[in-house]
Structures are given as C-alpha cells and as structure tokens.
Design a protein around this motif. Sequence first.
Motif, PDB file in Angstrom:
ATOM      1  N   ILE A  82       0.842  -1.200   0.000  1.00 18.27           N
ATOM      2  CA  ILE A  82       0.000   0.000   0.000  1.00 18.27           C
ATOM      3  C   ILE A  82       0.874   1.246   0.000  1.00 18.27           C
ATOM      4  N   LYS A  83       1.925   1.242   0.802  1.00 18.69           N
ATOM      5  CA  LYS A  83       2.818   2.407   0.864  1.00 18.69           C
ATOM      6  C   LYS A  83       3.380   2.737  -0.519  1.00 18.69           C
ATOM      7  N   LEU A  85       2.142   1.846  -3.460  1.00 19.37           N
ATOM      8  CA  LEU A  85       1.056   2.230  -4.361  1.00 19.37           C
ATOM      9  C   LEU A  85       0.656   3.690  -4.174  1.00 19.37           C
ATOM     10  N   VAL A  86       0.531   4.124  -2.927  1.00 19.60           N
ATOM     11  CA  VAL A  86       0.045   5.490  -2.683  1.00 19.60           C
ATOM     12  C   VAL A  86       1.128   6.548  -2.847  1.00 19.60           C
ATOM     13  N   THR A  87       2.399   6.181  -2.624  1.00 16.88           N
ATOM     14  CA  THR A  87       3.480   7.168  -2.764  1.00 16.88           C
ATOM     15  C   THR A  87       4.157   7.082  -4.127  1.00 16.88           C
ATOM     16  N   PRO A 149      -5.188   7.058 -10.805  1.00 13.91           N
ATOM     17  CA  PRO A 149      -5.737   7.185  -9.444  1.00 13.91           C
ATOM     18  C   PRO A 149      -6.827   6.153  -9.140  1.00 13.91           C
ATOM     19  N   ILE A 152      -5.118   2.820  -8.458  1.00 11.57           N
ATOM     20  CA  ILE A 152      -4.499   2.840  -7.131  1.00 11.57           C
ATOM     21  C   ILE A 152      -5.559   2.653  -6.054  1.00 11.57           C
ATOM     22  N   GLU A 153      -6.676   3.358  -6.192  1.00 13.92           N
ATOM     23  CA  GLU A 153      -7.770   3.245  -5.210  1.00 13.92           C
ATOM     24  C   GLU A 153      -8.291   1.808  -5.149  1.00 13.92           C
ATOM     25  N   VAL A 156      -5.632  -0.442  -3.478  1.00 18.47           N
ATOM     26  CA  VAL A 156      -5.562  -0.193  -2.033  1.00 18.47           C
ATOM     27  C   VAL A 156      -6.799  -0.773  -1.342  1.00 18.47           C
ATOM     28  N   TYR A 157      -7.969  -0.609  -1.941  1.00 23.56           N
ATOM     29  CA  TYR A 157      -9.199  -1.186  -1.378  1.00 23.56           C
ATOM     30  C   TYR A 157      -9.061  -2.706  -1.279  1.00 23.56           C
ATOM     31  N   THR A 160      -6.505  -3.614   1.448  1.00 20.79           N
ATOM     32  CA  THR A 160      -7.020  -3.267   2.772  1.00 20.79           C
ATOM     33  C   THR A 160      -8.039  -4.296   3.265  1.00 20.79           C
TER      34      THR A 160
END
Length: 175
Positions: A82-83, A85-87, A149, A152-153, A156-157, A160
């Motif tokens: 996740i780190k 993916l988001v950064t 985006p 990525i969302e 991450v979903y 998570t």
Amino acid sequence: MNLTDAYREMHATKALLAEHEVAAKKRGDELRRKIRDMALIAETATAGLDLEKIQAGKVIIGVAGLYERGGADRDSVISDAIKQLVTGVPIRPTYSDLWLTAFGTKDYDRWSGQRSDHPYGYGPRHGSTVFAVGLTGEVRRRESRELTPDEIEAAVYYLTNLARIQSAEQKARAA
C-alpha cells in the motif's frame, strides 16, 4: 444381429456416451462456476464489500496464497505494498519495488510467515512462499510504470480488505 454389427454398435454407443459425458462435465462446470459467482456476490454483500472495486483491484494486484496463512510478517507485506502504491516510491532502493518484486512471506524450518520478497518468477532458497502480493503480469508489461488514481484506489481497497475478501471467497467456494 451378427457379431460385427454388435461390436460396431457397441463402439458407436461408447463414442456417443463419451461425447455426452464431456458435454455434461462442461455444463456442470459452467453451472458450478455460476453458483460460485452468485455466492460470491452474496458473500461480499453480506460482508459489506464492494465487488466492483474488488474485481478492479484484482486486475492490478495478484495474490498468491491466503492472508490467514501468511504468518507474522503478513501485515508488513500489505502495508508495504500500500505504501508504494500510494506514494509511487519503492519501499527500499533494492529488491523492494512492486514493479520488479513480489512482497511475501515464507515458511522455513521453525519460522512461520517470515518476510521474503523476491523478483517475479523466483522464490526463496530455503522454505516455501506461503503468501505473496505483487502487480499482475498484465500491469507489469505496460510501457509506462504508472497507475491511474482509480487503479491505485482499487488496489488499495483490495489490499485493505484482503482478509475479508478471501474469507468471502472461501465461503462462496463452499456453497
């Protein structure tokens, strides 16, 4: 009926039976797949999960093994993925870029769920991978190493909620 005709008819009937069994197996597989798909929709809804985001996440993220068997370091696998993916930044300069490396855990000797990241297509020298997360081959083959985006969302979903998703999938397979 003579003996030749009896054998001829027996072999023709066996061929018909084989065709029927192949068609019946194919139809049975289709119906079982449909039952699992409908059970998955029901299970994800019951668990409060968004099936569309899950399906979109699976296009981006490939998972090997079960989260529940991932051992002690399984949470670090998810959080590091996740780190990045988001950064957009690898978690470490070497062997820690999702575009080149799958993050995972392995079982070896008395260690269960020990962190073990490897380039795609490779595994640990000792032990065996029990849980791994990475980008799908389809995504890795892209010319640009960028995700939208929305991708990525979805990824991450998916990560998570991976434990709940896999639980719902197991229940759906049992249906």
